[in-house]
Design a protein around this motif. Structure first.
Motif, PDB file in Angstrom:
ATOM      1  N   ARG A 138      14.416   6.791  -0.860  1.00 17.90           N
ATOM      2  CA  ARG A 138      15.152   8.209  -0.809  1.00 17.90           C
ATOM      3  C   ARG A 138      16.673   8.236  -0.150  1.00 17.90           C
ATOM      4  O   ARG A 138      17.452   8.781  -0.498  1.00 17.90           O
ATOM      5  CB  ARG A 138      14.475   9.482  -0.269  1.00 17.90           C
ATOM      6  CG  ARG A 138      13.201   9.845  -1.168  1.00 17.90           C
ATOM      7  CD  ARG A 138      12.926  11.417  -1.137  1.00 17.90           C
ATOM      8  NE  ARG A 138      12.120  11.696  -1.715  1.00 17.90           N
ATOM      9  CZ  ARG A 138      10.833  12.252  -1.549  1.00 17.90           C
ATOM     10  NH1 ARG A 138      10.434  12.200  -0.226  1.00 17.90           N
ATOM     11  NH2 ARG A 138      10.028  12.507  -2.500  1.00 17.90           N
ATOM     12  N   GLU A 139      16.524   7.449   1.027  1.00 17.38           N
ATOM     13  CA  GLU A 139      17.689   7.355   1.918  1.00 17.38           C
ATOM     14  C   GLU A 139      18.666   6.538   0.917  1.00 17.38           C
ATOM     15  O   GLU A 139      19.753   6.830   0.817  1.00 17.38           O
ATOM     16  CB  GLU A 139      17.456   6.561   3.119  1.00 17.38           C
ATOM     17  CG  GLU A 139      18.360   6.468   3.948  1.00 17.38           C
ATOM     18  CD  GLU A 139      19.400   7.802   4.339  1.00 17.38           C
ATOM     19  OE1 GLU A 139      18.725   8.846   4.151  1.00 17.38           O
ATOM     20  OE2 GLU A 139      20.426   7.812   4.996  1.00 17.38           O
TER      21      GLU A 139
ATOM     22  N   ARG B 226       3.396   3.678   2.287  1.00 15.30           N
ATOM     23  CA  ARG B 226       4.215   4.158   0.702  1.00 15.30           C
ATOM     24  C   ARG B 226       5.058   5.258   1.164  1.00 15.30           C
ATOM     25  O   ARG B 226       6.279   5.280   0.757  1.00 15.30           O
ATOM     26  CB  ARG B 226       2.965   4.519  -0.185  1.00 15.30           C
ATOM     27  CG  ARG B 226       2.579   3.429  -0.937  1.00 15.30           C
ATOM     28  CD  ARG B 226       1.646   4.088  -2.031  1.00 15.30           C
ATOM     29  NE  ARG B 226       0.888   2.892  -2.583  1.00 15.30           N
ATOM     30  CZ  ARG B 226      -0.105   2.932  -3.191  1.00 15.30           C
ATOM     31  NH1 ARG B 226      -0.549   4.036  -3.385  1.00 15.30           N
ATOM     32  NH2 ARG B 226      -0.641   1.794  -3.161  1.00 15.30           N
ATOM     33  N   ASP B 227       4.626   6.025   2.330  1.00 15.18           N
ATOM     34  CA  ASP B 227       5.592   7.374   2.842  1.00 15.18           C
ATOM     35  C   ASP B 227       6.780   6.681   3.083  1.00 15.18           C
ATOM     36  O   ASP B 227       7.924   7.009   2.947  1.00 15.18           O
ATOM     37  CB  ASP B 227       4.625   8.194   3.650  1.00 15.18           C
ATOM     38  CG  ASP B 227       3.809   9.039   3.285  1.00 15.18           C
ATOM     39  OD1 ASP B 227       3.790   9.049   1.971  1.00 15.18           O
ATOM     40  OD2 ASP B 227       3.032   9.640   3.735  1.00 15.18           O
TER      41      ASP B 227
ATOM     42  N   HIS C 176      -6.652   2.766   4.127  1.00 12.61           N
ATOM     43  CA  HIS C 176      -6.181   3.930   3.045  1.00 12.61           C
ATOM     44  C   HIS C 176      -4.892   4.653   3.837  1.00 12.61           C
ATOM     45  O   HIS C 176      -4.116   4.806   3.265  1.00 12.61           O
ATOM     46  CB  HIS C 176      -7.033   4.901   2.537  1.00 12.61           C
ATOM     47  CG  HIS C 176      -6.839   5.492   1.303  1.00 12.61           C
ATOM     48  ND1 HIS C 176      -6.948   4.527   0.037  1.00 12.61           N
ATOM     49  CD2 HIS C 176      -6.542   6.623   0.623  1.00 12.61           C
ATOM     50  CE1 HIS C 176      -6.575   5.294  -0.929  1.00 12.61           C
ATOM     51  NE2 HIS C 176      -6.595   6.386  -0.532  1.00 12.61           N
ATOM     52  N   ARG C 177      -5.228   5.033   4.974  1.00 11.04           N
ATOM     53  CA  ARG C 177      -4.296   5.934   5.628  1.00 11.04           C
ATOM     54  C   ARG C 177      -2.980   4.751   5.789  1.00 11.04           C
ATOM     55  O   ARG C 177      -1.914   5.303   5.523  1.00 11.04           O
ATOM     56  CB  ARG C 177      -4.816   6.119   7.064  1.00 11.04           C
ATOM     57  CG  ARG C 177      -3.815   7.364   7.723  1.00 11.04           C
ATOM     58  CD  ARG C 177      -4.741   7.843   8.903  1.00 11.04           C
ATOM     59  NE  ARG C 177      -4.818   6.778  10.169  1.00 11.04           N
ATOM     60  CZ  ARG C 177      -3.845   6.262  10.602  1.00 11.04           C
ATOM     61  NH1 ARG C 177      -2.679   6.901  10.601  1.00 11.04           N
ATOM     62  NH2 ARG C 177      -4.221   5.171  11.700  1.00 11.04           N
TER      63      ARG C 177
END
Ligand SMILES: Nc1ncnc2c1ncn2[C@@H]1O[C@H](COP(=O)(O)OP(=O)(O)OP(=O)(O)O)[C@@H](O)[C@H]1O
Length: 811
Positions: free
Chosen positions: A559-560, A551-552, A544-545
């Protein structure tokens, strides 16, 4: 024939008044009795209204009992309502019991034994018995024999209170098939008068173990049992035999909480024993109330003694005594709950008719009962040890030991391999995540290399070639494949291991004989299983991590990208607004009705243009069309001025050219509309097709700059379509009807927007032959019939948007 009566235990509650000591200590009374049946225990915190923590958390409780007596009720009233009816039954040969239950200091002793001024139930009952006997005796020929015994159960031992010596031994409890449980060796005192019983009570009470506790200065530390036996002979219902009635009256020790009584040492031990026997009593009450077949009478001496009173041949009254003080809220509540539960117990009282035959048959019944009990106990014993003896019959101790040892080893092995598999699974999962990250990076590198850009790797000393990266990708993909396979096989083995573990678990009771060892092993196994489960959770958490991390990263990348794109758009808009390209008009694209059946005449197109505004530009460009066309366009097309368009909206660049007082709008760059495609020369229609032409008349104050290359492409004063041809703007040719369906007249070409001959100042004009689409036919009405449509566009401001209607022109 002996009569039998089935009834519920009758439960009465007595709430004592506040003592002087309690009053002086401002103890609040929270127990209310209503209607002689209802007991209301008020919320002890209700008075503390200022305490917001207690607000809206009322602890008020209500209970209904057979009878309830408040602080004002005296013992006589209580006796009349509860015990007195039992006396008649006792004289008729029934067993009856009255017992007081309650927390320490609640008034049990006061109720059962009482004081010389206010004698309790015991005295009054005996008195009533004697009265009843006297009445019967006076009436006829019957005779009675009354005997009493007074015993206490202290620390789970019986002590005769009728004796004189403190050193008297501990007595044993036995069960008589006829008279029920009895204490062997106890003094049975034949009494002739009430006074004798009263003396016995006083004497016994003095010998009773009492000690001051924090809750009660004369706290009884034992359960006191007064039994009165009444044998009645000569009764007409059993002339040859006798009626045997027994009245048991019990003053239980107080149920107490060690913390509150502040007991220590011996007192604490007493308390523990008192509570143990009361707990056993509670369990019996619960079992009887729920109709359970098994009632744990044997758990304490007290319950063994009360066996008949609770669930056997007996009429029973329970008097629950309560303290009214708010400090005793919890104890009182517990007492009321117990009492409430006891209401459900059913008893079956039978007249004890003693005849010689009856006697024998009672003994036979008793023996049968005992046999049953023995059978039950044997079965219980068998349950404990039956499994191994069934499975490994005749095996000696060593063999059995070995079997349990083997089981233990197997379990340990099973759990160890499960743990190791789980760890491997986590490693494989981590590897997979890692390989996937590397795969993405390698793919990114390849894209960079192929674009010829300077990839991050190319700047590094270990720069790899495109081929290297492709090899790396193949290798990584191979590794991922292997890991997936390993993961699959591990998961499979793990599942098998779990199944085997469950199987071993099932075998535990058969293979491990020692109960303690079994419990121990179970515990060990549980711990191990929990450990493995924790690993599993770690595993899922790890996956999960990684997913969250991925995803992060993606979000950060997006975003960039968004930031760069916004920056780019901003720059482009800035450039467009800065009028760095004065005289240029940007074409915003065209509305192309591709799917419309254009037939012979070609589709209608609306072209949009945008030019940067100039501060000093006073040109007012308005769009005008032929009447019919304008109606349609105004109805169907949103003509609102657009804001500065985005770069992606701009399809081409036209130049606003001024030449000898006229301006031309020239499309200087090719259209990039992907929906448009070139017409193969071979299939081009023979006749040339004129494009729309338009222009903006320049303000007179500013002579137009001349641009030879463009000037040559559009001849001044000539609106003939053939004259729009040029190196940057080849003429369009008429297409076949088939081509016209999908092809715009401007397809793949760089159209000149035509000459600006004689265009009035500030007018962007486009004209051509309007051949509208079928669905526009009715909107355009008569336009269709016209061979030529001159469309003049007038826009409010050239700095915004100019639109020109461009259509193929038919000759
Ligand atoms: N109904 C009552 N009216 C007046 N005083 C009472 C009443 N009930 C109890 N008391 C008084 O309360 C005190 C405690 O009563 P008692 O000794 O009967 O409690 P208990 O329940 O037997 O306590 P323990 O379990 O510790 O023996 C005694 O001083 C007793 O006189």
């Amino acid at each position: 024939m002996a009569e039998e009566e089935v009834a519920r235990i009758s439960v009465a509650v007595r709430c004592r008044p506040l003592s002087e000591h309690e009053r002086s200590n401002m103890v609040q009374s929270i127990c209310r009795v209503m209607d002689g049946r209802l007991v209301i225990l008020l919320d002890p915190g209700a008075s503390a209204a200022h305490d917001y923590l207690r607000q809206d958390k009322s602890k008020e409780k209500r209970f209904a009992f057979d009878q309830a007596f408040g602080p004002d009720a005296d013992t006589k009233t209580l006796f009349t309502a509860t015990a007195e009816p039992l006396i008649k039954s006792v004289l008729q040969g029934y067993n009856a019991t009255v017992f007081a239950y309650g927390s320490t200091g609640a008034g049990k002793t006061f109720t059962m034994i009482g004081t010389p001024v206010e004698p309790g139930i015991m005295f009054r009952s005996v008195e009533e018995i004697f009265k009843g006997v006297a009445t019967v005796v006076d009436e006829g020929t019957e005779s009675f024999s009354i005997s009493c015994s007074f015993v206490e159960v202290y620390n789970e031992n019986f002590r005769d209170l009728a004796g004189n010596s403190d050193r008297e031994g501990i007595l044993d409890l036995r069960e008589d098939p006829v008279s029920g449980s009895y204490v062997a060796g106890i003094r049975e005192i034949q009494t002739e008068s009430v006074q004798e019983v009263m003396d016995l009570l006083q004497h016994g009470n003095q010998r009773r173990t009492t000690e001051p506790t924090a809750m009660n200065v004369t706290s009884s530390r034992s359960h006191a049992v007064l039994q009165v036996r009444v044998e009645r002979k000569g009764n007409p219902s059993n002339p040859s035999g006798s009626l045997l009635g027994k009245l048991s009256m019990i003053d239980l020790a107080g149920s107490e909480r060690a913390a509150e009584t502040k007991n220590q040492g011996v007192r604490l031990l007493e308390g523990a024993n008192i509570n143990r026997s009361l707990l056993a009593l509670g369990n019996c009450i619960n079992a009887l109330a729920s109709g359970s077949h098994f009632v744990p009478y044997r758990d304490s001496k007290l319950t063994r003694l009360l066996k008949d009173s609770l669930g056997g041949n007996c009429k029973t009254v329970m008097i629950a005594t309560t303290s009214p003080g708010h400090l005793s809220y919890e104890d009182t509540l517990n007492t009321l709950k117990y009492a409430n539960r006891a209401k459900n117990i059913r008893v079956r009282a039978k007249q004890n008719l003693v005849t010689p035959d009856e006697h024998v048959s009672q003994y036979e019944h008793a023996i049968a009962d005992l046999r049953n009990e023995v059978a039950i106990l044997k079965a219980k014993l068998a349950q404990r040890s039956a499994a191994p003896s069934d499975v490994i019959e005749g095996a000696d101790e060593n063999v059995l030991k070995e079997a349990s040892e083997n089981w233990k080893l197997e379990v340990i092995k099973n759990l160890e391999s499960r743990t190791s598999m789980q760890r491997s699974l986590i490693d494989v999962e981590r590897g997979l995540v890692q390989w996937r990250v590397e795969l993405d990076q390698a793919k990114e590198m390849i894209v960079h290399e192929e674009r010829g850009g300077s990839s991050p790797s190319s700047r590094r000393s270990d720069a790899r070639s495109l081929e290297d990266w492709k090899d790396a990708i193949a290798q990584i993909e191979e590794n991922i494949k292997e890991n997936i396979e390993t993961r699959r096989s591990l998961a499979e083995r793990l599942q098998q291991n779990k199944t085997a573990g469950k199987e071993l678990q099932k075998q535990l009771s058969q293979r491990v004989l020692n109960e303690d060892l079994r419990a121990f092993l179970e515990l060990i196994q549980r711990v191990q299983v929990l450990e493995v489960e924790r690993l599993e959770l770690d595993h899922f958490w790890e996956i999960h991590r990684h997913q969250l991390e991925q995803r992060d990263q993606e979000i950060a990348m997006l975003r960039e990208q968004l930031r760069l794109r916004n920056q780019h758009i901003q720059q482009q808009r800035q450039e467009l607004s800065d009028e760095k390209v004065p005289g240029h008009v940007f074409l915003l694209g065209s509305t192309l009705a591709e799917s419309s059946p254009v037939q012979q005449r070609g589709p209608l197109r609306v072209m949009q243009a945008w030019a940067p505004a100039r501060e000093d530009d006073e040109d007012r460009v308005t769009a005008t069309f032929s009447e019919e066309a304008e109606d349609f366009l105004q109805d169907k097309i949103n003509w609102r001025a657009l804001e500065v368009p985005m770069a992606s909206q701009i399809k081409g660049l036209a130049q606003l050219q001024q030449n000898a007082g006229t301006s031309r709008l020239i499309a200087a760059k090719a259209w990039k509309d992907p929906s448009l495609r070139s017409i193969p020369e071979s299939r081009a229609p023979r006749r040339p097709l004129a494009l729309a032409q338009g222009g903006v008349a320049p303000p007179p104050a500013r002579p137009p700059p001349r641009e030879p290359s463009l000037r040559s492409e559009a001849r001044e004063g000539n609106s003939s379509p053939s004259q729009t041809r040029g190196s940057t703007c080849p003429p369009l040719r008429r297409k076949s009807s088939l081509e016209e369906k999908t092809l715009a007249p401007l397809a793949g070409r760089q159209p000149s927007m035509g000459d600006m001959r004689g265009a009035p100042r500030g007018l962007l004009r486009a004209h051509g032959v309007a051949v509208p689409q079928r669905q526009l036919d009715k909107n355009l009405g008569g336009v269709r019939e016209k061979s030529r449509l001159r469309a003049r566009s007038e826009h409010s401001r050239l700095g915004r948007v100019g639109r020109a209607l461009v259509t193929p022109q038919r000759f």
